[in-house]
Design a protein around this motif. Structure first.
Motif, mmCIF file in Angstrom:
data_model
loop_
_atom_site.group_PDB
_atom_site.id
_atom_site.type_symbol
_atom_site.label_atom_id
_atom_site.label_comp_id
_atom_site.label_asym_id
_atom_site.label_seq_id
_atom_site.Cartn_x
_atom_site.Cartn_y
_atom_site.Cartn_z
ATOM 1 N N UNK A 175 0.812 -0.945 0.309
ATOM 2 C CA UNK A 175 0.022 0.077 0.561
ATOM 3 C C UNK A 175 1.076 1.328 -0.247
ATOM 4 N N UNK A 176 2.065 0.943 0.312
ATOM 5 C CA UNK A 176 3.096 2.225 0.717
ATOM 6 C C UNK A 176 3.440 2.546 -1.245
ATOM 7 N N UNK A 177 3.907 4.055 -1.382
ATOM 8 C CA UNK A 177 3.782 3.892 -3.187
ATOM 9 C C UNK A 177 5.035 3.641 -3.427
ATOM 10 N N UNK A 178 6.229 3.558 -2.954
ATOM 11 C CA UNK A 178 7.414 2.412 -3.627
ATOM 12 C C UNK A 178 6.754 -0.015 -3.503
ATOM 13 N N UNK A 179 5.937 0.147 -3.187
ATOM 14 C CA UNK A 179 5.723 -1.099 -2.964
ATOM 15 C C UNK A 179 4.385 -1.071 -4.155
ATOM 16 N N UNK A 200 11.245 16.650 -2.305
ATOM 17 C CA UNK A 200 10.964 16.275 -0.828
ATOM 18 C C UNK A 200 10.245 17.420 -0.210
ATOM 19 N N UNK A 201 9.002 16.919 0.443
ATOM 20 C CA UNK A 201 8.132 18.130 1.180
ATOM 21 C C UNK A 201 8.764 18.474 2.746
ATOM 22 N N UNK A 202 8.539 17.094 3.038
ATOM 23 C CA UNK A 202 8.238 16.482 4.954
ATOM 24 C C UNK A 202 9.939 15.620 4.692
ATOM 25 N N UNK A 203 9.588 14.544 3.500
ATOM 26 C CA UNK A 203 10.782 14.174 3.126
ATOM 27 C C UNK A 203 9.967 12.606 3.443
ATOM 28 N N UNK A 208 10.834 6.296 2.719
ATOM 29 C CA UNK A 208 9.914 5.114 1.593
ATOM 30 C C UNK A 208 10.299 4.313 1.173
ATOM 31 N N UNK A 209 10.602 6.032 -0.019
ATOM 32 C CA UNK A 209 10.765 4.859 -1.036
ATOM 33 C C UNK A 209 12.778 4.323 -1.123
ATOM 34 N N UNK A 210 13.288 5.076 -0.576
ATOM 35 C CA UNK A 210 14.871 4.897 -0.107
ATOM 36 C C UNK A 210 14.959 3.329 1.058
ATOM 37 N N UNK A 266 20.502 9.591 4.483
ATOM 38 C CA UNK A 266 21.184 8.115 3.786
ATOM 39 C C UNK A 266 20.823 7.324 3.033
ATOM 40 N N UNK A 267 19.264 7.624 2.700
ATOM 41 C CA UNK A 267 19.046 6.968 1.545
ATOM 42 C C UNK A 267 18.613 7.370 0.448
#
Length: 372
Positions: A175-179, A200-203, A208-210, A266-267
């Motif tokens: 359900x997250x955007x990366x998945x 990046x706004x909040x980051x 999540x993607x990294x 770092x990600x």
């Protein structure tokens, strides 16, 4: 005293039952929502390279922030922080507030957004149409502290995207955007992306993607497109830099004056610094190319993609790229898509990355429309 204790326990049971129903409603909304589409932008003069947009404007609340707002509400509910009459407060330049107002209405909760006075009027009208109230502040740097103050004084709850985005979103879960991106790209010729590009706004989205790419063992690299005025790219280069002074970016939703807790450098594999005018020009170019209006943060993402594509072509590399179509340009008719506003800011079509004309050329009539 025994009666008082019993009454309090009964109240707690009522609140707990409401929270359980609210969580179930949010989970049902997520389960029933169709996945947002993946759209290819056919490139010219870039053999073996394909570029895709993850169209997050297709969410019910109209933007990438739909996922974040849902996660923030679930995080609060599962921590027992929201009751049936809790005032929900959020600080936002617009899109997170629109999505939060959408979910507040779904749960029957009052909602107040603290927004910079320069926020596009279209987004303020959307928040109000969803039943929310807006509190405008002159200094964009103060929206977070103002939201916290209001929530504290009104015994409300501050969603606090800038602090909680990375912990409210589970990078391991479905359900997250990366998945979603990796699942969709698995069926695309050329396979999983070589690069994923986001702002990046909040980051939170970048984090999540990294994290997800690392967790799943994917080789995809993460590039973050950041406005010139933002602190994020400065912090990425030098961790001692945590704040910048001066004028902020005109691109709503991305770039910050202070490093937020949800930003995890770092990600990230690289930062691409983008001038506001270049982001606006790319948004105009993409809008003409697609025949639909796209917001300026999408333009910033596209500019970064063009830089990476140009480098890949020069090195003879191939592979797929994915970036995010964050929201519709209809939210920015009075700003990014208003020629007079752009002229007053000094933005012109000449600000566009030269790779746009090379890799995503417009037909002559579309080019005139983009320059208008």
């Amino acid at each position: 005293m025994a009666q008082d204790i019993g009454y309090a326990a009964e109240q707690d049971d009522t609140v707990r039952e409401w929270q359980t129903r609210a969580i179930a409603r949010l989970r049902a909304e997520q389960a029933s929502a169709p996945e947002t589409p993946l759209i290819e932008l056919p490139l010219t003069d870039a053999p073996g390279i394909r570029l895709f947009l993850k169209d997050e404007s297709a969410h019910a609340s109209g933007s990438l922030k739909h996922r974040l707002a849902r996660s923030l509400f679930l995080h609060a509910l599962c921590n027992g922080r929201i009751s049936p009459d809790t005032l929900i407060v959020e600080a936002s330049s617009g899109s997170t507030a629109v999505s939060a107002a959408w979910f507040a209405r779904l749960l029957g909760l009052p909602f107040l957004a603290v927004v910079p006075a320069c926020t596009a009027r279209e987004k303020i009208l959307q928040i109000e149409a969803l039943g929310g109230t807006c509190r405008e502040v002159a200094d964009p740097r103060t929206i977070q502290s103002e939201a916290a103050r209001i929530a504290r004084e009104c015994t409300g709850y501050h969603l606090d995207q800038f602090t909680l985005a990375e912990r409210a979103t589970d990078y391991r879960a479905s359900g997250n955007i990366a998945q979603a991106i990796f699942a969709q790209m698995a069926d695309v010729p050329g396979g999983l992306p070589r690069w994923i590009v986001c702002g990046a706004g909040t980051g939170g989205t970048a984090t999540t993607l990294g994290r997800h790419a690392r967790y799943m063992g994917h080789a995809a690299r993460l590039a973050v497109a950041d406005p010139e005025a933002s602190v994020f790219h400065r912090h990425y280069a030098d961790r001692s830099v945590s704040r910048v002074e001066g004028a902020l970016s005109c691109v709503e939703g991305i770039g910050r004056a202070a490093v937020e807790l949800s930003f995890t450098p770092e990600v990230i594999d690289r930062m691409v610094v983008v001038h506001d005018g270049a982001g606006m020009a790319a948004a105009h170019h993409l809008s003409a190319l697609m025949g639909r209006s796209c917001g300026p943060s999408t333009g910033v993402n596209l500019h970064a993609c063009m830089e990476i594509v140009a480098e890949m072509v020069a090195r003879g590399e191939t592979g797929n790229l994915v970036t995010i179509l964050c929201d519709s340009g209809e939210r920015y008719r009075s700003t990014c898509h208003d020629p007079q506003w752009c002229e007053a800011k000094g933005f012109t079509p000449d600000d566009a990355h030269p790779a746009l004309a090379r890799f995503l050329p417009l037909m002559p009539d579309l080019a005139r429309r983009a320059a208008a």
